[in-house]
Design a protein around this motif. Structure first.
Motif, PDB file in Angstrom:
ATOM      1  N   PHE A  72      81.902  54.440  43.642  1.00  0.00           N
ATOM      2  CA  PHE A  72      81.182  54.991  44.793  1.00  0.00           C
ATOM      3  C   PHE A  72      82.101  55.786  45.720  1.00  0.00           C
ATOM      4  N   VAL A  73      83.041  55.116  46.361  1.00  0.00           N
ATOM      5  CA  VAL A  73      83.832  55.738  47.416  1.00  0.00           C
ATOM      6  C   VAL A  73      84.633  56.938  46.907  1.00  0.00           C
ATOM      7  N   GLU A  74      85.305  56.788  45.774  1.00  0.00           N
ATOM      8  CA  GLU A  74      86.160  57.871  45.272  1.00  0.00           C
ATOM      9  C   GLU A  74      85.371  59.110  44.850  1.00  0.00           C
ATOM     10  N   ARG A  75      84.088  58.972  44.630  1.00  0.00           N
ATOM     11  CA  ARG A  75      83.268  60.105  44.187  1.00  0.00           C
ATOM     12  C   ARG A  75      82.719  60.937  45.340  1.00  0.00           C
ATOM     13  N   LEU A  76      82.937  60.459  46.554  1.00  0.00           N
ATOM     14  CA  LEU A  76      82.424  61.141  47.745  1.00  0.00           C
ATOM     15  C   LEU A  76      83.569  61.452  48.697  1.00  0.00           C
ATOM     16  N   ASP A  77      83.478  62.589  49.394  1.00  0.00           N
ATOM     17  CA  ASP A  77      84.501  62.877  50.406  1.00  0.00           C
ATOM     18  C   ASP A  77      84.091  62.207  51.722  1.00  0.00           C
ATOM     19  N   ASP A  78      84.977  62.259  52.700  1.00  0.00           N
ATOM     20  CA  ASP A  78      84.725  61.573  53.974  1.00  0.00           C
ATOM     21  C   ASP A  78      83.460  62.068  54.662  1.00  0.00           C
ATOM     22  N   GLN A  79      83.207  63.363  54.603  1.00  0.00           N
ATOM     23  CA  GLN A  79      82.004  63.915  55.234  1.00  0.00           C
ATOM     24  C   GLN A  79      80.754  63.405  54.534  1.00  0.00           C
ATOM     25  N   GLU A  80      80.761  63.378  53.208  1.00  0.00           N
ATOM     26  CA  GLU A  80      79.599  62.875  52.460  1.00  0.00           C
ATOM     27  C   GLU A  80      79.357  61.402  52.766  1.00  0.00           C
ATOM     28  N   LEU A  81      80.432  60.630  52.866  1.00  0.00           N
ATOM     29  CA  LEU A  81      80.277  59.206  53.210  1.00  0.00           C
ATOM     30  C   LEU A  81      79.655  59.048  54.593  1.00  0.00           C
TER      31      LEU A  81
END
Length: 167
Positions: free
Chosen positions: A141-150
């Protein structure tokens, strides 16, 4: 005897119902993506946890909720935090008691209240499984999204969380 509908008829009826219920089909793809993401992530995380540590994801959640609350919770509060029905939680807690990971006790001053508490074995099992679980969360989950997407995802999903009590 029912006449079998052709696949084209069923598709047309379904499409019409979706269009009437979601004008312009607004949000349909986002909803389907959310459901698919949730289902696949939960399956992968459950499988990884069972294979690596012999613990089901739902059991891990009970142990983690107890740890996050200082080690014990009333059964009703635990059910709300884990989003399980009371009966579902009762069965799950009974299995965890049998495994020696939690204990049940009557709440002081309340004959109907039941407390569920982590045992030393439960704390040890949680200590063993937290890294396994969170490595899976990070990888899937986390590694597949950048900070803005999270941040956007957190804000968006926060708007649709509803208060519901499972009974």
């Amino acid at each position: 005897m029912h006449k079998n509908s052709s696949p084209g008829d069923v598709t047309a009826v379904f499409g019409r119902l979706v269009e009437e219920s979601l004008p312009g089909r607004r949000g349909e793809l986002a909803w389907r993506a959310l459901l698919q993401a949730h289902a696949t992530l939960m399956r992968w995380l459950d499988t990884d946890l069972r294979e690596a540590a012999g613990l089901r994801l739902a059991d891990f959640d009970v142990l983690a909720q107890l740890a996050g609350a200082g080690g014990e919770l009333r059964m009703t509060e635990l059910a709300a935090r884990t989003l399980l029905s009371r009966s579902g939680l009762t069965r799950r807690v009974a299995r965890l008691v049998d495994e020696g990971l939690v204990r049940r006790a009557n709440a002081a001053g309340d004959g109907r209240g039941v407390l569920v508490a982590l045992t030393d074995s439960g704390v040890a099992r949680l200590t063993e499984t937290v890294p396994v679980h969170l490595q899976g969360v990070s990888k899937l989950f986390v590694e597949r999204l950048d900070d803005q997407e999270l941040a956007v995802l957190e804000t968006a999903l926060g708007k649709v969380i509803v208060d519901c009590t499972f009974g």
